[in-house]
Design an enzyme around this catalytic site. Structure first.
Site, PDB file in Angstrom:
ATOM      1  N   CYS A 135      42.415  46.304  41.578  1.00 18.22           N
ATOM      2  CA  CYS A 135      40.994  45.972  41.731  1.00 18.22           C
ATOM      3  C   CYS A 135      40.464  46.356  43.097  1.00 18.22           C
ATOM      4  O   CYS A 135      40.779  45.753  44.096  1.00 18.22           O
ATOM      5  CB  CYS A 135      40.708  44.490  41.532  1.00 18.22           C
ATOM      6  N   CYS A 147      35.101  46.102  43.091  1.00 21.53           N
ATOM      7  CA  CYS A 147      34.075  45.085  43.255  1.00 21.53           C
ATOM      8  C   CYS A 147      33.901  44.735  44.729  1.00 21.53           C
ATOM      9  O   CYS A 147      34.550  45.281  45.602  1.00 21.53           O
ATOM     10  CB  CYS A 147      34.417  43.855  42.445  1.00 21.53           C
ATOM     11  N   SER A 148      33.028  43.783  44.963  1.00 22.65           N
ATOM     12  CA  SER A 148      32.714  43.430  46.339  1.00 22.65           C
ATOM     13  C   SER A 148      33.766  42.516  46.952  1.00 22.65           C
ATOM     14  O   SER A 148      33.646  42.137  48.101  1.00 22.65           O
ATOM     15  CB  SER A 148      31.346  42.742  46.375  1.00 22.65           C
ATOM     16  N   CYS A 149      34.822  42.193  46.186  1.00 26.12           N
ATOM     17  CA  CYS A 149      35.795  41.235  46.726  1.00 26.12           C
ATOM     18  C   CYS A 149      37.033  41.916  47.271  1.00 26.12           C
ATOM     19  O   CYS A 149      37.980  41.257  47.639  1.00 26.12           O
ATOM     20  CB  CYS A 149      36.181  40.210  45.670  1.00 26.12           C
TER      21      CYS A 149
END
Lengths: 207, 128
Positions: free
Chosen positions: A108, A111-113
């Site tokens: 991952c 995404c913004s994480c």
């Protein structure tokens, strides 16, 4: 009220500053003033110059300090917190250990994480959607593309972040580093080794 | 983008946060703002002298308003300068910039955690 009662909203979050930067990037791209690929190339040139790069210190400490390593694998958020650089990615961090039997890889990054504070920026190729789907179906092939070959008997496990977990791969300590200080060891820890798409540098290899 | 262009930029901007090799950034957005500015300079939208003067103005305004100027806010001033420069050069008005910012906010809100955030036409409010 425990920490476990705390839940983030299940949608994505961008800071005011990130929103403004994305706005400019979209406008300038639409109007033909900038080329996103050229922007990526500039940012990539500075990938080692962005953020505090805490991850390498964490890995080096785990290599030299068995008690810290146990604590890290037990509860990475807590263990990293004891080092005094708690950041927003400190929450819900899980460390997964590479061994001769098992190699871990994280997918991952879209995404913004993505925990850039720990790992540094993700490589550009890593953000491509095809990479993510292929990594799940054919992790050995993806690793081979990056020049990472593992013994057949080594199992490859792929980790995909959920809403609340981020992963840090704890790579195997390179041979020939007996007696090295944590600072020396940290120099060997690459971004790719902490997402499982590479190995740490070898002692004596040019940096 | 050549490293010579980056060298010229760092020479023209003496306060740029850097180490012995060149610019350093505290957060990814700082590098994005820097990269956009470099690209616009490359297209001839402004000279480094013009940029440095605009950035100095921005920093002066912030200091007058009580900015501690510890170096941690440098790229906040940089981003303000970039937004104003883009408006002044007629590329996009501040209103347009706000519209895109709000649209990105909308996009983030409707994107589940873990998925890439992509801007879509429906993220913009219908035009009046």
């Amino acid at each position: 009220m425990t920490d476990h009662d705390h839940h983030h909203d299940d949608h994505s979050e961008l800071s005011e500053t990130e929103l403004r930067v994305r706005a400019l990037e979209t406008i300038l791209t639409e109007k033909g003033y900038v080329d996103p690929a050229a922007l990526d190339a500039i940012i990539q040139a500075y990938e080692t110059k962005i953020g505090p790069h805490n991850g390498a210190r964490v890995v080096a400490k785990a290599w030299s300090n068995p008690a810290f390593k146990r604590a890290l694998l037990d509860d990475a958020s807590k263990a990293v917190g004891t080092l005094g650089h708690v950041s927003r990615v400190g929450d819900h961090l899980i460390a997964v250990e590479n061994t001769p039997e098992r190699h871990n890889m994280v997918v991952c990054t879209l995404c913004s994480c993505y925990p850039w504070e720990m790992l540094g920026l993700p490589p550009v190729w890593y953000k491509a959607a095809p990479y993510r789907s292929r990594a799940v179906k054919d992790p050995r092939g993806v690793l081979a593309d990056f020049g990472v070959s593992l013994p057949k008997e080594t199992e490859i496990r792929v980790w995909d972040s959920t809403a609340e977990t981020r992963f840090l791969v704890l790579p195997m300590r390179p041979k020939g580093t007996e007696g090295w200080s944590e600072a020396q060891l940290a120099e060997l820890v690459t971004r790719d080794s902490m997402i499982g798409t590479g190995f740490p540098k070898l002692p004596g290899a040019p940096s | 983008m050549t490293s010579a262009a980056i060298d010229r930029a760092t020479r023209a901007l003496p306060d740029l946060p850097r180490d012995e090799d060149g610019p350093v950034f505290r957060e990814p957005w700082e590098a994005q703002a820097f990269a956009m500015t470099l690209s616009l300079y490359d297209r001839g939208l402004f000279s480094w002298n013009e940029w440095a003067a605009a950035l100095a103005d921005e920093i002066n305004i912030a200091q007058a308003a009580g900015d501690p100027d510890t170096g941690t806010t440098y790229y906040r001033h940089w981003l303000n300068t970039l937004e104003k420069m883009i408006a002044r050069k007629g590329v996009a008005t501040i209103e347009t910039q706000h519209r895109y910012r709000d649209a990105w906010d909308h996009a983030a809100d409707r994107t589940p955690h873990g998925a890439p955030i992509v801007l879509r036409p429906e993220d913009f409010p219908p035009s009046a």
